[in-house]
Design a protein around this motif. Structure first.
Motif, mmCIF file in Angstrom:
data_model
loop_
_atom_site.group_PDB
_atom_site.id
_atom_site.type_symbol
_atom_site.label_atom_id
_atom_site.label_comp_id
_atom_site.label_asym_id
_atom_site.label_seq_id
_atom_site.Cartn_x
_atom_site.Cartn_y
_atom_site.Cartn_z
ATOM 1 N N HIS A 1 0.859 -1.178 0.000
ATOM 2 C CA HIS A 1 0.000 0.000 0.000
ATOM 3 C C HIS A 1 0.898 1.232 0.000
ATOM 4 O O HIS A 1 1.835 1.311 0.801
ATOM 5 C CB HIS A 1 -0.916 0.001 1.223
ATOM 6 C CG HIS A 1 -1.952 1.069 1.170
ATOM 7 N ND1 HIS A 1 -1.673 2.383 1.479
ATOM 8 C CD2 HIS A 1 -3.258 1.032 0.823
ATOM 9 C CE1 HIS A 1 -2.756 3.102 1.343
ATOM 10 N NE2 HIS A 1 -3.736 2.302 0.937
ATOM 11 N N PRO A 2 0.645 2.211 -0.872
ATOM 12 C CA PRO A 2 1.584 3.341 -1.000
ATOM 13 C C PRO A 2 1.802 4.135 0.297
ATOM 14 O O PRO A 2 2.933 4.560 0.568
ATOM 15 C CB PRO A 2 0.964 4.229 -2.082
ATOM 16 C CG PRO A 2 -0.341 3.624 -2.449
ATOM 17 C CD PRO A 2 -0.462 2.281 -1.814
ATOM 18 N N ILE A 3 0.777 4.302 1.088
ATOM 19 C CA ILE A 3 0.948 5.061 2.341
ATOM 20 C C ILE A 3 1.707 4.219 3.361
ATOM 21 O O ILE A 3 2.656 4.697 3.989
ATOM 22 C CB ILE A 3 -0.413 5.531 2.889
ATOM 23 C CG1 ILE A 3 -1.012 6.564 1.941
ATOM 24 C CG2 ILE A 3 -0.259 6.108 4.297
ATOM 25 C CD1 ILE A 3 -2.419 6.963 2.258
ATOM 26 N N ILE A 4 1.298 2.979 3.510
ATOM 27 C CA ILE A 4 1.956 2.104 4.480
ATOM 28 C C ILE A 4 3.410 1.865 4.056
ATOM 29 O O ILE A 4 4.321 1.907 4.884
ATOM 30 C CB ILE A 4 1.197 0.759 4.635
ATOM 31 C CG1 ILE A 4 -0.228 1.005 5.121
ATOM 32 C CG2 ILE A 4 1.944 -0.174 5.578
ATOM 33 C CD1 ILE A 4 -0.337 1.678 6.462
ATOM 34 N N ARG A 5 3.628 1.636 2.772
ATOM 35 C CA ARG A 5 4.988 1.414 2.266
ATOM 36 C C ARG A 5 5.869 2.615 2.590
ATOM 37 O O ARG A 5 6.985 2.455 3.074
ATOM 38 C CB ARG A 5 4.953 1.135 0.768
ATOM 39 C CG ARG A 5 6.307 0.753 0.204
ATOM 40 C CD ARG A 5 6.277 0.394 -1.273
ATOM 41 N NE ARG A 5 5.647 1.462 -2.027
ATOM 42 C CZ ARG A 5 4.708 1.284 -2.950
ATOM 43 N NH1 ARG A 5 4.267 0.079 -3.225
ATOM 44 N NH2 ARG A 5 4.193 2.304 -3.594
ATOM 45 N N SER A 6 5.358 3.819 2.381
ATOM 46 C CA SER A 6 6.127 5.039 2.688
ATOM 47 C C SER A 6 6.387 5.164 4.176
ATOM 48 O O SER A 6 7.493 5.545 4.588
ATOM 49 C CB SER A 6 5.374 6.280 2.190
ATOM 50 O OG SER A 6 5.250 6.233 0.799
#
Length: 167
Positions: A3-8
């Motif tokens: 997930h882009p937010i979690i990954r970041s």
């Protein structure tokens, strides 16, 4: 996670060595907010405030940098102060969705009821209760200020400004 937010977030958490218990506590605070709409005591409310705001201050301390590990004690206090401010600011909005964050024990102490909040009964008792909560939040801001010089210099101005503006 992909997930882009979690990954970041994971990239930042690893880079700054943010302990896993802080984001887990934050998620548990969000769960509390879904399940709980009243708090009996300030100690009960504090757990919520810690989870949704205190841990944010703790995580931010890792990102902002600190010269003294005692900075974490004060970062938690600033998070609590800010959450108490949110609670005071949003009394009407919260009651409109059947949430009362003011501890019921304190409503009692000021001769108020849940219904007084829900009905927006404005009287001296409510004013006194609000003043009491403002003073509590001010105390947390005051205590938190001690920790600002413990942050890296480049971070101090932003946190001092955020504290003053928010308070």
């Amino acid at each position: 996670s992909e997930h882009p937010i979690i990954r970041s977030f994971i990239v930042v958490a690893k880079k700054f060595n943010i302990p896993i218990e802080y984001p887990v506590d934050l998620l548990n605070g969000v769960k509390m907010d879904v399940k709980i709409n009243r708090y009996q005591t300030f100690d009960d409310l504090y757990v919520f405030c810690y989870r949704v705001a205190g841990v944010v201050g703790l995580m931010m301390t890792y990102v902002l940098g600190y010269k003294n590990p005692q900075a974490f004690v004060y970062a938690e206090k600033l998070g609590i102060a800010m959450q108490l401010t949110n609670i005071l600011r949003d009394i009407q909005e919260d009651k409109n969705v059947d949430r009362i964050y003011i501890p019921l024990e304190e409503l009692n102490r000021f001769n108020l009821t849940e219904q007084d909040i829900l009905n927006e009964t404005v009287n001296d008792n409510l004013r006194d209760l609000i003043k009491f909560h403002i003073e509590r939040a001010k105390q947390y801001y005051h205590e938190a200020a001690i920790g600002i010089p413990m942050l890296y210099y480049d971070s101090q101005i932003a946190i001092k400004a955020a504290s003053k503006i928010y308070s």
